[in-house]
Scaffold this motif. Structure first.
Motif, PDB file in Angstrom:
ATOM      1  N   TRP A   1       2.127   4.860   0.999  1.00 24.64           N
ATOM      2  CA  TRP A   1       2.006   5.513   2.305  1.00 24.64           C
ATOM      3  C   TRP A   1       3.022   6.635   2.393  1.00 24.64           C
ATOM      4  O   TRP A   1       3.678   6.974   1.401  1.00 24.64           O
ATOM      5  CB  TRP A   1       2.221   4.468   3.406  1.00 24.64           C
ATOM      6  CG  TRP A   1       1.583   4.788   4.731  1.00 24.64           C
ATOM      7  CD1 TRP A   1       2.216   4.930   5.932  1.00 24.64           C
ATOM      8  CD2 TRP A   1       0.195   4.960   4.997  1.00 24.64           C
ATOM      9  NE1 TRP A   1       1.299   5.182   6.932  1.00 24.64           N
ATOM     10  CE2 TRP A   1       0.051   5.214   6.380  1.00 24.64           C
ATOM     11  CE3 TRP A   1      -0.953   4.946   4.201  1.00 24.64           C
ATOM     12  CZ2 TRP A   1      -1.189   5.451   6.981  1.00 24.64           C
ATOM     13  CZ3 TRP A   1      -2.174   5.168   4.796  1.00 24.64           C
ATOM     14  CH2 TRP A   1      -2.284   5.421   6.167  1.00 24.64           C
TER      15      TRP A   1
ATOM     16  N   TYR B   1       3.379  -3.906   7.517  1.00 22.74           N
ATOM     17  CA  TYR B   1       2.065  -3.621   8.090  1.00 22.74           C
ATOM     18  C   TYR B   1       1.578  -4.813   8.914  1.00 22.74           C
ATOM     19  O   TYR B   1       1.494  -5.936   8.419  1.00 22.74           O
ATOM     20  CB  TYR B   1       1.067  -3.319   6.978  1.00 22.74           C
ATOM     21  CG  TYR B   1      -0.260  -2.819   7.487  1.00 22.74           C
ATOM     22  CD1 TYR B   1      -0.387  -1.514   7.959  1.00 22.74           C
ATOM     23  CD2 TYR B   1      -1.372  -3.643   7.518  1.00 22.74           C
ATOM     24  CE1 TYR B   1      -1.591  -1.037   8.435  1.00 22.74           C
ATOM     25  CE2 TYR B   1      -2.587  -3.178   7.994  1.00 22.74           C
ATOM     26  CZ  TYR B   1      -2.684  -1.879   8.450  1.00 22.74           C
ATOM     27  OH  TYR B   1      -3.894  -1.415   8.932  1.00 22.74           O
TER      28      TYR B   1
ATOM     29  N   TYR C   1       3.990  -1.385   3.605  1.00 21.78           N
ATOM     30  CA  TYR C   1       3.625   0.006   3.324  1.00 21.78           C
ATOM     31  C   TYR C   1       4.914   0.727   2.938  1.00 21.78           C
ATOM     32  O   TYR C   1       5.910   0.654   3.648  1.00 21.78           O
ATOM     33  CB  TYR C   1       3.019   0.670   4.558  1.00 21.78           C
ATOM     34  CG  TYR C   1       1.526   0.465   4.711  1.00 21.78           C
ATOM     35  CD1 TYR C   1       0.912  -0.721   4.319  1.00 21.78           C
ATOM     36  CD2 TYR C   1       0.720   1.457   5.245  1.00 21.78           C
ATOM     37  CE1 TYR C   1      -0.449  -0.912   4.460  1.00 21.78           C
ATOM     38  CE2 TYR C   1      -0.651   1.285   5.389  1.00 21.78           C
ATOM     39  CZ  TYR C   1      -1.231   0.100   4.999  1.00 21.78           C
ATOM     40  OH  TYR C   1      -2.586  -0.072   5.136  1.00 21.78           O
TER      41      TYR C   1
ATOM     42  N   HIS D   1       0.858  -1.186   0.000  1.00 19.27           N
ATOM     43  CA  HIS D   1       0.000   0.000   0.000  1.00 19.27           C
ATOM     44  C   HIS D   1       0.893   1.234   0.000  1.00 19.27           C
ATOM     45  O   HIS D   1       1.843   1.314   0.773  1.00 19.27           O
ATOM     46  CB  HIS D   1      -0.889   0.002   1.245  1.00 19.27           C
ATOM     47  CG  HIS D   1      -2.020   0.980   1.177  1.00 19.27           C
ATOM     48  ND1 HIS D   1      -1.839   2.350   1.241  1.00 19.27           N
ATOM     49  CD2 HIS D   1      -3.356   0.781   1.041  1.00 19.27           C
ATOM     50  CE1 HIS D   1      -3.016   2.953   1.154  1.00 19.27           C
ATOM     51  NE2 HIS D   1      -3.960   2.032   1.031  1.00 19.27           N
TER      52      HIS D   1
END
Length: 310
Positions: A19, A25, A231, A17
């Protein structure tokens, strides 16, 4: 894809993801769904014949009032969000014959989302009854709560430590610094205290899962297969999620650097697992414990056609 069995038989899964920091994460997230409520009434001249009209916009407003009162009576970590997607028009001297609102319900568990959603539907039915309108309920989207896996998060953290975060040029830092100037003052104060523009730092690994009040479609996958997630910094430190600043940085060179770095971390983690069957076995055992005997029952219904309610 999860509901149709595309992840069945997969040993482990890795994802990432974008970020503003770099970390493995390891957290739970909220289950969620989205439902459209379309109200239909009767149009009329608001001055000459308002008694002949049945306002769909009134129904939307009454539904929102009812849902706001409902907020107090749901689980502590539950959330109810909405956006009016159709107000019915811009003429105040016309009784609006159609209006629509999109609701998003969140809660820690899928069954809690189901329960809250049924109560929101009751509020919509009540609004329709109060206004003499009809409401059409249409399912839009959903995702399960996220099941963390410390084993795979640990692998991600180790490989992230070896590979490191992306390195950024002075021009990239200068652009990111200009973006930071547009943040709210309290965020700017936090940035100034930390002194970070674009993060190359690797955050410490959280042994105990934390909790984030967001949602992700990775949640459905995590119910079926052990899942690890990285992330990676692709935006200026402090960038608010779902903001124009996040969008503005989406095609920057440093966003692409972060994306490629995340790919390297995921590839390295996958290679580790391919060479270590015991590691996969450990992740699977933890996954079973994390489910606590529950089975995957997706929030996405098999039938998603609109449901009309008188």
């Amino acid at each position: 894809m999860a509901r149709e069995g595309l992840f069945d038989g997969v040993d482990v899964a890795f994802t990432w993801h974008p970020w503003d920091e770099n970390l493995a994460y390891h957290a739970r997230m909220l289950a969620t769904n989205q439902v459209y409520f379309t109200f239909r009434g009767v149009s009329a001249h608001a001055g000459f014949e308002p008694h002949l009209g049945r306002s769909a916009l009134d129904a939307v407003e009454l539904m929102n009032v009812g849902a706001n009162f409902l907020r107090e009576h749901i689980v502590q970590d539950g959330r109810i969000h909405y956006a009016i997607t159709d107000t019915g028009g811009k003429a105040p001297n016309v009784v609006q014959s159609q209006a629509e609102v999109l609701y998003k319900v969140r809660a820690p568990l899928m069954d809690q989302v189901r329960d809250i959603t049924e109560r929101v539907k009751d509020v919509a039915r009540g609004a329709a009854l109060m206004t003499g309108t009809e409401v059409e309920i249409t399912f839009d989207a959903a995702s399960a709560d996220l099941i963390p896996n410390a084993t795979l998060a640990g692998v991600i953290h180790q490989e992230l430590g070896k590979i490191g975060g992306a390195s950024f040029s002075n021009s990239e830092k200068a652009f990111a610094a200009e973006i930071q100037k547009t943040f709210p003052k309290d965020v700017q104060a936090r940035i100034e205290k930390r002194g970070t523009i674009l993060s190359a730092h690797i955050n410490e690994f959280q042994e105990k899962p934390t909790f984030l009040h967001g949602s992700t479609d990775v949640g459905d996958v995590s119910w079926i297969v052990p899942t690890g997630q990285v992330y990676m910094a692709t935006s200026a430190y402090g960038t608010p999620p779902h903001s124009w600043q996040m969008v503005a940085q989406g095609k920057t060179s440093y966003a692409h650097k972060g994306m490629l770095q995340a790919g390297k971390v995921m590839a390295a983690a996958a290679a580790r697992c391919l060479q270590d069957s015991e590691l996969i076995g450990q992740a699977k055992q933890e996954h079973v414990r994390g489910l606590g005997g529950a089975s995957y029952k997706p929030l996405i219904p098999l039938e998603t056609k609109p449901m009309k309610v008188r």
